[in-house]
Design a protein around this motif. Sequence first.
Motif, short mmCIF file in Angstrom:
data_model
loop_
_atom_site.label_atom_id
_atom_site.label_comp_id
_atom_site.label_asym_id
_atom_site.label_seq_id
_atom_site.Cartn_x
_atom_site.Cartn_y
_atom_site.Cartn_z
N LYS B 69 72.19 50.38 -22.14
CA LYS B 69 70.83 50.09 -21.71
C LYS B 69 69.91 50.37 -22.89
O LYS B 69 70.08 51.39 -23.56
N SER B 70 68.99 49.48 -23.16
CA SER B 70 68.16 49.70 -24.35
C SER B 70 66.81 50.30 -24.02
O SER B 70 66.07 50.70 -24.89
N PHE B 71 66.50 50.38 -22.75
CA PHE B 71 65.16 50.83 -22.35
C PHE B 71 64.09 50.07 -23.12
O PHE B 71 63.08 50.64 -23.54
N THR B 72 64.35 48.81 -23.31
CA THR B 72 63.42 47.95 -24.04
C THR B 72 63.23 46.65 -23.28
O THR B 72 64.18 46.09 -22.74
N ALA B 96 55.26 49.28 -18.94
CA ALA B 96 56.53 49.64 -19.57
C ALA B 96 56.50 51.11 -20.00
O ALA B 96 57.45 51.85 -19.76
N GLU B 97 55.40 51.50 -20.60
CA GLU B 97 55.29 52.87 -21.09
C GLU B 97 55.44 53.87 -19.94
O GLU B 97 56.12 54.88 -20.07
N LYS B 98 54.79 53.55 -18.83
CA LYS B 98 54.89 54.44 -17.66
C LYS B 98 56.33 54.61 -17.21
O LYS B 98 56.68 55.61 -16.61
N VAL B 103 58.51 47.93 -25.68
CA VAL B 103 58.36 46.48 -25.59
C VAL B 103 58.52 45.86 -26.97
O VAL B 103 57.95 46.35 -27.94
N ILE B 104 59.33 44.83 -27.04
CA ILE B 104 59.38 44.03 -28.26
C ILE B 104 58.54 42.79 -28.02
O ILE B 104 58.91 41.93 -27.22
#
Lengths: 348, 348
Positions: B69-72, B96-98, B103-104
Amino acid sequence: MPGTIQAAMKRGVTIKDIAKKLNMSVSTVSKALNNDVSISALTSERVKALAKQLNYIPNEAARHFKLAKSFTLGLIIPDILDQYYAVAANGVEETAEKNGYNVILTQSHEDEQKEDRIVDVMIRNRVDGVIVSITKNRTDMQPFEKLLSIGIPVVCIGREPKSGQFDYVSSNNHDGAVMATEFLIGKGHRRIAHLMGPAGMRTSQARFEGYKQALANHGIPFRNELTECVDLTRAGTFAAMQRLMRLPEPPTAIVTFKNYVTLDAIDYLKKYYPELVDKVQFTGFGNLPILHHLDHKPLASIEESSFEMGEEAARILFERIGEDGENTERVYRSSQLPCRLVVHDDGE
Amino acid sequence: MPGTIQAAMKRGVTIKDIAKKLNMSVSTVSKALNNDVSISALTSERVKALAKQLNYIPNEAARHFKLAKSFTLGLIIPDILDQYYAVAANGVEETAEKNGYNVILTQSHEDEQKEDRIVDVMIRNRVDGVIVSITKNRTDMQPFEKLLSIGIPVVCIGREPKSGQFDYVSSNNHDGAVMATEFLIGKGHRRIAHLMGPAGMRTSQARFEGYKQALANHGIPFRNELTECVDLTRAGTFAAMQRLMRLPEPPTAIVTFKNYVTLDAIDYLKKYYPELVDKVQFTGFGNLPILHHLDHKPLASIEESSFEMGEEAARILFERIGEDGENTERVYRSSQLPCRLVVHDDGE
DNA sequence: GTGAAAGCGCTAACAC
DNA sequence: GTGTTAGCGCTTTCAC
């Protein structure tokens, strides 16, 4: 059911699957895929053919982990809605892409705590380098020094680092301000004011120096009361404009720190001195595309090469990434990109 | 000299280092760091204390690899310089930050090949989900179907997917257009034109429908010659405006597809029909902050909730990411966020 | 409540 | 030119 074909498909094809099917070792497959010279053409082709057929997609996460390299750059800017930074970000991304790198773009929103947290996330994610336009009120460089200390190179853009240990790319603010001011002098103005940026920013100082330099070049005495600092808010600009226009002898032209300051200043005139709105002439930094649509706009803009700034910063960063971290005796670079004066025609 | 303290520092403190110093196993340390319930309070504290003291920073790359999982999140928008998308990107990033995600952010620049390549990079990097505003000319959804097929959920924003297999978040274009048109009707206009977006975009169609709906609501007959398509270039808008203004009975008001179309249309009037520039009234989608500075601006703007669109898309994406990929019987969602009519006061 | 050990997918010595 | 193997840092079963 782990281990079944189902699970394997879900998991994705790996180098191991290819090796097994071809009766080769994983290292051979790895080398073939990476165009290692020691692999025969035949083997290489067989591997690539099967890889394509199986829809093999390399797992970058594994590579990154193994190589202790993320092939990712961290970029920190104050605000993506400020086109100056958005364009710079494009410059960074284009250069990163050419080098096979990804970019994680983040915004500090001028919040130092947020900036600290962002740097932390970047360290955790082991970015290979960071490009940053530091928050305007920061006085220390602590998080960035931390990055350097663990071997992650940092390049500053737009806003000058508060200590000398960083590479830095910016516009040539001094010369840009000279151009802006001399343009107005060329138009016959002698009482030229300056709406200066926040005093704490080196950028403000550099532009202020350029303004004074231009005056000096043409034998026009500098007058203290003709320079007003703004805080980049609309209210701040209005207050500054009020002080200028209430002078016994108000200015006939104004050099501004930035796009939005110009627009607010013109709005101030529209509201309180409508008879002067076409008399007082402006030049300033920034050349928003939207200027075309304005009836009352600056005579000329100083266009900054922010795309090139991003490119140059990324280029320098890649050099640093390539360097052996061992030699501590580095020379930090500071490049100033030239600005361009753009005259706004009144007709179309 | 691998293995020396120097090398270890350079490499960064690992869980193993902590375990060794504390005479514990790595698994205990790992669990303590992750607040596993089976670890005693004392052990947990000792581990955390030493971790802090040694300046331990978890290696996310290793976690990502291990956890697959990349958490991205991958985000693809046409252009970062379009504030509509920039604001949406902010909504995505905040959400996403929460959730502890990165994020890319990438740009397709309306180039389908580029978009294909971006998706490829995202797969290689094993992003956990993708949010995309597809390029305007795309007819197939091939790369996005590929994402779904390997278990990476996709949410579309702003631009409707070309097939029904995707979640989709957008503005309520139909109702927005109704509001824009009815506002002009309320001002007494009866000959209201529509500068419609590219015919291939569903967004254009939806707004066009809303425009017609509003006319119908008020018993105003729809006239074909009063609707002109534009291609979102300045020249295209000028050409469309020329056709409209050369009609035997030109429109007295115009509903436009987008900000920039409005501005170009007004510029056209300024240039060729200066006497009409204050007569013909506009409403349209988009509410750029810059509108405040304009002398000739639309009467009202339809403000889209693009930040909320980004948020909502990210929320849906996280739901999908959380779902067990097993059940193929999904219901794909389409949410329409409400628009807001903003009237531009002439004073200030 | 803690530890031993396997293994994620890949690369890079090193051996043959 | 190809194969064997160790290991990157971490999580997670499973034993104890």
